[in-house]
Enzyme design. Structure first.
Site, PDB file in Angstrom:
ATOM      1  CE  LYS A 256      -4.946   1.354   0.181  1.00 62.60           C
ATOM      2  NZ  LYS A 256      -5.656   0.335   0.108  1.00 62.60           N
TER       3      LYS A 256
ATOM      4  CE1 TYR B 179     -24.184   7.444  -3.361  1.00 59.44           C
ATOM      5  CE2 TYR B 179     -23.870   9.015  -5.306  1.00 59.44           C
ATOM      6  CZ  TYR B 179     -24.184   7.870  -5.466  1.00 59.44           C
ATOM      7  OH  TYR B 179     -25.395   7.524  -5.615  1.00 59.44           O
ATOM      8  N   GLY B 180     -18.114   8.268  -2.653  1.00 62.40           N
ATOM      9  CA  GLY B 180     -16.698   7.842  -3.725  1.00 62.40           C
ATOM     10  C   GLY B 180     -16.474   6.667  -4.123  1.00 62.40           C
TER      11      GLY B 180
ATOM     12  CB  ALA C  95     -16.409   1.389  -2.805  1.00 59.79           C
ATOM     13  N   GLY C  96     -18.239   3.741  -3.125  1.00 62.64           N
ATOM     14  CA  GLY C  96     -20.082   4.000  -2.485  1.00 62.64           C
ATOM     15  C   GLY C  96     -20.847   3.996  -3.726  1.00 62.64           C
TER      16      GLY C  96
HETATM   17  N1  GLU Z   1      -7.251  -0.208  -3.633  1.00 62.41           N
HETATM   18  C1  GLU Z   1      -8.013  -0.825  -3.803  1.00 62.41           C
HETATM   19  C2  GLU Z   1      -7.832  -1.893  -2.338  1.00 62.41           C
HETATM   20  O1  GLU Z   1      -8.421  -1.065  -1.602  1.00 62.41           O
HETATM   21  C3  GLU Z   1      -7.761  -2.145  -5.493  1.00 62.41           C
HETATM   22  C4  GLU Z   1      -6.133  -2.249  -4.963  1.00 62.41           C
HETATM   23  C5  GLU Z   1      -5.628  -2.539  -6.336  1.00 62.41           C
HETATM   24  O2  GLU Z   1      -5.828  -2.572  -7.287  1.00 62.41           O
HETATM   25  O3  GLU Z   1      -4.307  -3.138  -5.838  1.00 62.41           O
HETATM   26  O4  GLU Z   1      -8.635  -3.327  -2.810  1.00 62.41           O
END
Ligand code: GLU
Length: 430
Positions: free
Chosen positions: A104, A217-218, A220-221
């Site tokens: 990350k 509401y990004g 995902a939402g």
């Molecule tokens: N940010 C997304 C997650 O938390 C996707 C990560 C990605 O596609 O590598 O799963």
């Protein structure tokens, strides 16, 4: 009762390690990132001054494949948040059984206060600092909170400029015309829908008759709002963003809300809806609750007041360990984050495969593969939950950690049983 996401991630792992009787050295290895990097990024601002931003990249575990995970641009980013998110990516890629590890990244900044030019320079500056640490076979970033396909394109361009050749697979979540994959845009929410479908079967919930509230509401939402209506006919009665929320007992139309938010930049004032706070939204009397924003929103303070029967965690880390236990006792069924939101990274992986093969798949193919992957992951999880009679998150950990541990062991990262070869013959392969 900590809200430090990394302390939470470690405590969750400890619980799983105990049940799995994990080798002590593997437990030690999996409690910490294998590598972590903090970088300073000098950025020329529009007024000519140079501002120094701080960024992170954490490479948590690569036993099952290259590290994989998004980059967050957030004013309150910390190394511990990034560590936790990198750990959760490790469990996520394992649970959904794709050949990747966990990583990350993050930059401490507020994209809402940056001009487009400044945002681009922060993005490129970050890659200049971590470019030598990433690559299609090493560590592959992607979008997350407040980062977009456009930002992924700048980052890929900067990386390729450093290298002097194309390397589209260095980053995923790219725009379609620059090596992105069909179906990546709504993959997190769509993957979540497949797990909701499976959970509803378990709970004998008729999704057509359910009501739903969505916090966040990004990416995902917003897509979850559209998809839960489109795929199952559920009624979404409340949605919110970081600033405000709206409620309408009769249901909120996903297209109208998304259009309003895109135009006004806020949900505030959406016609025909009442205002609702984020806190009140979580406690609404609905069947399904979808926390889709950030971590630590369901805690020991509000868990007892939650009325939903099913929680689908589209956000990373929305529920604290104390809240997990309270909800489990109450009989609330949680689809844990690193299962529910694994659709994003799964389609990221499909993007990597297409990039590596200079290929392009049809959206139907992406959806079908995603359905298979999410359904299989859900069933591995539910089987473990039933067998071990543990709460949802622990069941998901047991499946995921066991697979990572197996990969580590097979690589020789744990002590072997102390059988010593005595003869040369035993050492010679047959
Ligand atoms: N940010 C997304 C997650 O938390 C996707 C990560 C990605 O596609 O590598 O799963």
């Amino acid at each position: 009762m900590t809200t430090n996401p990394f302390a939470i991630a470690q405590a969750q792992l400890d619980e799983a390690a105990k049940l799995l009787k994990l080798d002590p050295e593997l437990h030690e290895l999996l409690r910490q990132p294998k590598a972590e990097h903090t970088v300073r990024i000098p950025v020329t601002m529009d007024d000519g001054r140079v501002k120094i931003f701080t960024g992170f990249r954490v490479q948590y575990n690569n036993s099952r494949g290259p590290c994989k995970g998004g980059i967050r641009f957030h004013p309150e980013e910390t190394i511990d948040t990034v560590r936790a998110l990198a750990a959760w990516m490790t469990w996520k890629t394992s649970l959904v059984n794709i050949p990747l590890g966990g990583g990350k990244g993050g930059v401490i900044c507020n994209p809402k206060e940056l001009s487009v030019g400044e945002l681009e320079r922060v993005s490129r500056g970050y890659i200049r600092q971590i470019g030598h640490l990433i690559g299609p076979d090493i560590d592959v970033p992607a979008p997350d909170v407040y980062t977009t396909p456009e930002i992924m394109a700048w980052m890929m361009d900067e990386y390729e400029t450093m290298l002097g050749h194309h390397a589209a697979g260095v980053i995923t979540g790219k725009p379609l015309f620059l090596g992105g994959s069909e179906g990546r845009g709504d993959a997190t929410a769509r993957g979540g829908m497949f797990t909701i479908r499976e959970a509803a079967r378990e709970l004998e919930l008729d999704l057509k008759k359910t009501t739903c509230a969505i916090q966040g509401y990004g990416n995902a939402g917003m897509h979850a709002h559209r998809l839960i209506v489109e795929m199952f006919g559920s009624k979404v009665v409340a949605v919110s963003d970081s600033r405000s929320g709206i409620y309408n007992k009769a249901g909120l139309d996903p297209e109208k809300v998304a259009e309003y938010k895109a135009k006004k930049g806020t949900l505030d004032g959406f016609p025909g809806a009442e205002k609702i706070t984020n806190e009140a939204l979580l406690e609404l009397d609905v069947d399904i609750l979808l926390p889709s924003a950030i971590e630590n929103v369901i805690t020991e303070k509000n868990a007892a007041k939650i009325k939903a029967k099913l929680i689908g965690e589209l956000a990373n880390g929305p529920t604290t360990p104390e809240a997990d236990l309270i909800l489990h006792k109450k009989g609330v069924f949680i689809i844990p984050d690193f299962l529910c939101n694994a659709g994003g990274v799964t389609v990221s992986y499909y993007e990597q495969v297409q990039n590596a093969n200079l290929d392009r798949w049809k959206v139907e193919e992406v959806h079908a593969r995603l359905d298979d992957a999410m359904t299989e992951a859900f069933h591995a999880f539910i089987q473990m939950r039933k067998e071990m009679q543990v709460h949802s998150r622990l069941a998901a950990y047991l499946v995921a950690v066991d697979r990572v541990a197996q990969a580590c062991r097979t690589r020789g990262w744990a002590s072997r049983a102390t059988k010593v070869s005595k003869t040369k013959k035993e050492l010679t392969p047959a």
